[in-house]
Design a protein around this motif. Sequence first.
Motif, mmCIF file in Angstrom:
data_model
loop_
_atom_site.group_PDB
_atom_site.id
_atom_site.type_symbol
_atom_site.label_atom_id
_atom_site.label_comp_id
_atom_site.label_asym_id
_atom_site.label_seq_id
_atom_site.Cartn_x
_atom_site.Cartn_y
_atom_site.Cartn_z
ATOM 1 N N LEU A 192 28.604 37.228 41.089
ATOM 2 C CA LEU A 192 28.174 36.922 39.718
ATOM 3 C C LEU A 192 27.081 38.177 38.735
ATOM 4 O O LEU A 192 27.424 38.635 38.923
ATOM 5 N N GLU A 193 26.142 39.030 40.658
ATOM 6 C CA GLU A 193 25.609 39.183 40.175
ATOM 7 C C GLU A 193 26.265 40.713 39.735
ATOM 8 O O GLU A 193 25.956 42.000 38.613
ATOM 9 N N ARG A 194 27.304 40.626 41.113
ATOM 10 C CA ARG A 194 27.755 42.261 40.145
ATOM 11 C C ARG A 194 28.693 42.597 39.122
ATOM 12 O O ARG A 194 28.006 43.538 38.118
ATOM 13 N N THR A 195 28.889 41.232 38.586
ATOM 14 C CA THR A 195 29.601 41.593 37.402
ATOM 15 C C THR A 195 28.652 40.810 35.979
ATOM 16 O O THR A 195 28.575 42.111 34.741
ATOM 17 N N ALA A 196 27.415 40.919 36.217
ATOM 18 C CA ALA A 196 26.788 41.275 35.059
ATOM 19 C C ALA A 196 26.235 42.227 34.934
ATOM 20 O O ALA A 196 25.691 42.643 33.804
ATOM 21 N N ARG A 197 26.197 42.981 36.370
ATOM 22 C CA ARG A 197 25.507 44.492 35.669
ATOM 23 C C ARG A 197 26.871 44.718 35.275
ATOM 24 O O ARG A 197 26.181 46.419 33.694
ATOM 25 N N VAL A 198 27.781 44.473 35.057
ATOM 26 C CA VAL A 198 28.157 45.537 34.264
ATOM 27 C C VAL A 198 29.033 44.959 32.508
ATOM 28 O O VAL A 198 29.846 45.023 31.860
ATOM 29 N N PHE A 199 29.025 43.210 32.687
ATOM 30 C CA PHE A 199 29.197 42.596 31.402
ATOM 31 C C PHE A 199 27.750 41.226 31.128
ATOM 32 O O PHE A 199 28.089 40.473 31.918
ATOM 33 N N PRO A 200 27.079 42.002 30.464
ATOM 34 C CA PRO A 200 25.229 41.624 30.771
ATOM 35 C C PRO A 200 25.722 39.561 30.004
ATOM 36 O O PRO A 200 25.159 38.678 30.660
ATOM 37 N N ALA A 201 26.622 39.059 29.476
ATOM 38 C CA ALA A 201 26.639 37.823 29.410
ATOM 39 C C ALA A 201 27.120 36.589 30.473
ATOM 40 O O ALA A 201 26.762 35.472 30.254
ATOM 41 N N ALA A 202 27.505 37.793 31.704
ATOM 42 C CA ALA A 202 27.932 36.731 33.052
ATOM 43 C C ALA A 202 26.474 36.143 33.455
ATOM 44 O O ALA A 202 26.180 35.320 34.343
ATOM 45 N N ARG A 203 25.272 37.155 33.130
ATOM 46 C CA ARG A 203 23.809 36.634 33.299
ATOM 47 C C ARG A 203 23.378 35.273 32.995
ATOM 48 O O ARG A 203 23.463 34.331 33.811
ATOM 49 N N HIS A 204 24.363 33.817 32.372
ATOM 50 C CA HIS A 204 24.459 32.894 31.449
ATOM 51 C C HIS A 204 25.012 32.466 32.105
ATOM 52 O O HIS A 204 24.916 30.606 31.923
ATOM 53 N N VAL A 205 25.883 32.583 33.236
ATOM 54 C CA VAL A 205 27.223 31.938 33.451
ATOM 55 C C VAL A 205 26.905 31.021 34.827
ATOM 56 O O VAL A 205 25.919 31.765 35.699
ATOM 57 N N LYS A 206 27.503 30.412 35.532
ATOM 58 C CA LYS A 206 27.638 29.410 36.530
ATOM 59 C C LYS A 206 28.620 29.877 37.405
ATOM 60 O O LYS A 206 29.419 29.623 36.732
ATOM 61 N N ILE A 207 28.746 29.630 38.056
ATOM 62 C CA ILE A 207 29.963 29.152 39.224
ATOM 63 C C ILE A 207 30.891 28.585 39.216
ATOM 64 O O ILE A 207 29.800 27.130 39.698
ATOM 65 N N ALA A 208 31.537 28.365 39.108
ATOM 66 C CA ALA A 208 32.511 26.864 38.570
ATOM 67 C C ALA A 208 33.557 27.077 39.667
ATOM 68 O O ALA A 208 33.607 24.992 40.307
ATOM 69 N N ASP A 209 34.060 27.115 40.159
ATOM 70 C CA ASP A 209 34.556 26.919 41.872
ATOM 71 C C ASP A 209 34.583 28.832 42.545
ATOM 72 O O ASP A 209 34.672 29.497 42.227
ATOM 73 N N THR A 210 34.817 28.642 43.779
ATOM 74 C CA THR A 210 34.995 29.498 44.777
ATOM 75 C C THR A 210 36.568 29.743 45.516
ATOM 76 O O THR A 210 36.884 27.893 46.188
ATOM 77 N N ARG A 211 37.633 29.689 46.111
ATOM 78 C CA ARG A 211 38.715 29.744 46.075
ATOM 79 C C ARG A 211 38.935 30.885 46.909
ATOM 80 O O ARG A 211 38.695 31.945 46.887
ATOM 81 N N ILE A 212 39.447 30.528 48.141
ATOM 82 C CA ILE A 212 40.405 31.529 48.867
ATOM 83 C C ILE A 212 41.775 31.563 48.987
ATOM 84 O O ILE A 212 42.135 29.696 48.944
ATOM 85 N N GLY A 213 42.191 32.694 48.834
ATOM 86 C CA GLY A 213 44.139 32.584 48.884
ATOM 87 C C GLY A 213 44.278 33.128 49.954
ATOM 88 O O GLY A 213 43.234 34.149 50.697
ATOM 89 N N VAL A 214 45.692 32.997 50.423
ATOM 90 C CA VAL A 214 46.085 33.901 51.300
ATOM 91 C C VAL A 214 47.296 34.775 51.221
ATOM 92 O O VAL A 214 48.207 33.967 51.608
ATOM 93 N N ARG A 215 47.150 36.242 51.357
ATOM 94 C CA ARG A 215 47.785 36.620 50.980
ATOM 95 C C ARG A 215 49.246 36.799 52.079
ATOM 96 O O ARG A 215 48.833 36.880 53.309
ATOM 97 N N PRO A 216 50.238 36.668 51.401
ATOM 98 C CA PRO A 216 51.396 37.274 52.411
ATOM 99 C C PRO A 216 51.632 39.119 52.556
ATOM 100 O O PRO A 216 51.772 39.301 51.704
ATOM 101 N N MET A 217 51.643 39.200 54.062
ATOM 102 C CA MET A 217 51.564 40.373 53.983
ATOM 103 C C MET A 217 52.608 41.248 54.902
ATOM 104 O O MET A 217 51.771 40.691 56.271
ATOM 105 N N PRO A 218 53.569 41.710 54.336
ATOM 106 C CA PRO A 218 54.381 42.020 55.457
ATOM 107 C C PRO A 218 53.753 43.110 56.160
ATOM 108 O O PRO A 218 53.054 44.283 55.748
ATOM 109 N N GLY A 219 55.218 43.738 57.736
ATOM 110 C CA GLY A 219 53.762 44.516 58.215
ATOM 111 C C GLY A 219 53.516 45.451 57.929
ATOM 112 O O GLY A 219 52.686 46.063 57.985
ATOM 113 N N ASP A 220 54.756 46.294 56.704
ATOM 114 C CA ASP A 220 54.628 47.529 56.557
ATOM 115 C C ASP A 220 53.898 47.518 55.067
ATOM 116 O O ASP A 220 53.484 48.800 54.562
ATOM 117 N N ARG A 221 53.361 46.804 55.248
ATOM 118 C CA ARG A 221 53.009 45.986 53.094
ATOM 119 C C ARG A 221 53.521 46.186 52.354
ATOM 120 O O ARG A 221 52.949 46.596 50.974
#
Length: 374
Positions: free
Chosen positions: A284-313
Motif C-alpha cells: 500500500l505504501e508503494r502504491t500511494a507513491r504512484v497513486f496518491p488517492a491510495a493514501r486514504h484506502v484500507k487493506i480489505a483482503d490479503t490473498r496468497i495464490g499458488v502458481r502452477p509452474m511447469p519445469g521449464d516455465r
Amino acid sequence: MKHYDVAVIGLGMVGASAVYAAAGAGARVLALDAGPPGGGTSGTSFAWLNSVRKEPDVYHRLNAAGMTAHRELSRELGGDAGYHDGGSLEWADAGDEERELRERVHRLATRGYPAEWISRERASKLEPGLAIPHRVQEIAFFAADAWLDAPRLIGRLLAAAAARGADVREGKAVRFLRARGDRVEAVVVDDGDLVAQSFLVCVGPATQAFLEPLRVAIPVGRVPGLLAVTSRPAEPLRRVVHAPGIHVRPDASGGLLLGAEDVDALASNAGSPAPLPELAALLLERTARVFPAARHVKIADTRIGVRPMPGDRHTIAGRVPGFVNAWVIATHSGITLGPLLGRLLADEIVRDAPSPALAPFRPDRFLTAAATTG
Ligand SMILES: Cc1cc2nc3c(=O)[nH]c(=O)nc-3n(C[C@H](O)[C@H](O)[C@H](O)COP(=O)(O)OP(=O)(O)OC[C@H]3O[C@@H](n4cnc5c(N)ncnc54)[C@H](O)[C@@H]3O)c2cc1C
C-alpha cells in the motif's frame, strides 16, 4: 450409468474454458471441481492479460493468441463477462531497468504487438490519478492489454456450457484416475466411478501430485504469490499499471489490487515468511507513491495464490504420456491462456484436430529431456 464423451477435472480458468469449448463442439461433458469453480489459483490471480514478458518468440505468440481468444470470447458471451480493456502502462527506474524496458518495447513493436512510448501528458490523460515521477518523460503503453475478473468469466462459461447440456459438479474431488493399460477408464470420486471416453486434467498447481499415481512424471512446481485488495479509492484507476516496485490495477470489488515480485518472495520464504499484514502495508505504501488517492484506502483482503509452474516455465498442453485418451493442461499465465488452450484441446479431443501451435508445448518433451539427461 450416464455416458460422457469428455470428463474435465478442475474448473479454474483453464478447465472452465475447455468445458465451454467442448460443450460448444457438441460433446457430452462431465465437469468436476473439488471446491467451487474458480476457487483455486484463478480466483487469486493478478489476471493481467498480456504477452509483454513472454519469451521466446513462440511463447510470446501463444500468449498474444491467448489475448485474441479473450477478445473473441468476450464478444461471443456478450454482457459483462469480466473482460476489462484499456491497455497497460509501465515505467522503470533509470539505468538497467529502463534500458530493459526500452529494448522490450522495441522488440514487441517489431513483432507487431501493440507497444509504444507515450508522453507523460498523454499518460496523465489516460490515468489522471497517477503521480508519475518528474524525471519520467515517456511511459510505455501496451494498448491491447486488459485485466480479467476471472471468477466472473468462469461462472459465465460454466453456465453457458450447462445450458448446452454439460454436467457441472462442484465439491466433487477426484481421488484418482482409474487406468488399464494405455487407457484411462474412469474418474474415482468418493461415491463411486464416473466413466467417460476421454479425460482432461486441469488441476493447476495440483497437476504433478495428481498424475503421480499414473506413474507420469510431469514437473509442475508450486510458486506462491501475494496480492492485497484495498477499499475503494476516491479517484478511480482504469487499467493495469507497472511502476518500480509495484503493480496495481482496479479490482472487481471497486478497490485496487496490488502486487510486487519481491514481496511475493518475502511471503513465500518457507523458513520465515513475513507476516501478511506487514507485507500488505508495504504494498500500500508503494502504491500511494504512484497513486496518491491510495493514501486514504484500507487493506480489505490479503490473498496468497499458488502458481502452477511447469519445469521449464512454459505451457504444458497435450496427451498425458503413455495414455491414448487422457490429456493435461498445466500452465503459468493460465488466465491469459485459458480460453485459447481450452479451445485448442477441445478441438483435439472432440474433433481430432490437433493444433500445430501446440507442437512446442507437448508434455512428452519432458520424457525426451529425462532420457537425454538420465
Ligand atoms: C499472484 C499471482 C498472480 C498471477 N498473475 C497472472 C497474470 O497477471 N496473468 C496471467 O495470465 N496469469 C497470472 N497468474 C497465473 C494464473 O493465475 C494461473 O496460471 C491460472 O490461474 C491457472 O489456472 P488453472 O485453471 O490451471 O488452475 P486453478 O485456477 O488452480 O484451477 C484448478 C482447479 O482444479 C481443482 N482441483 C484440484 N485438484 C482436484 C481434484 N483432485 N479433483 C477435482 N478438482 C480438483 C481446484 O479446486 C481448482 O479449482 C498469476 C498467479 C498468481 C498466484
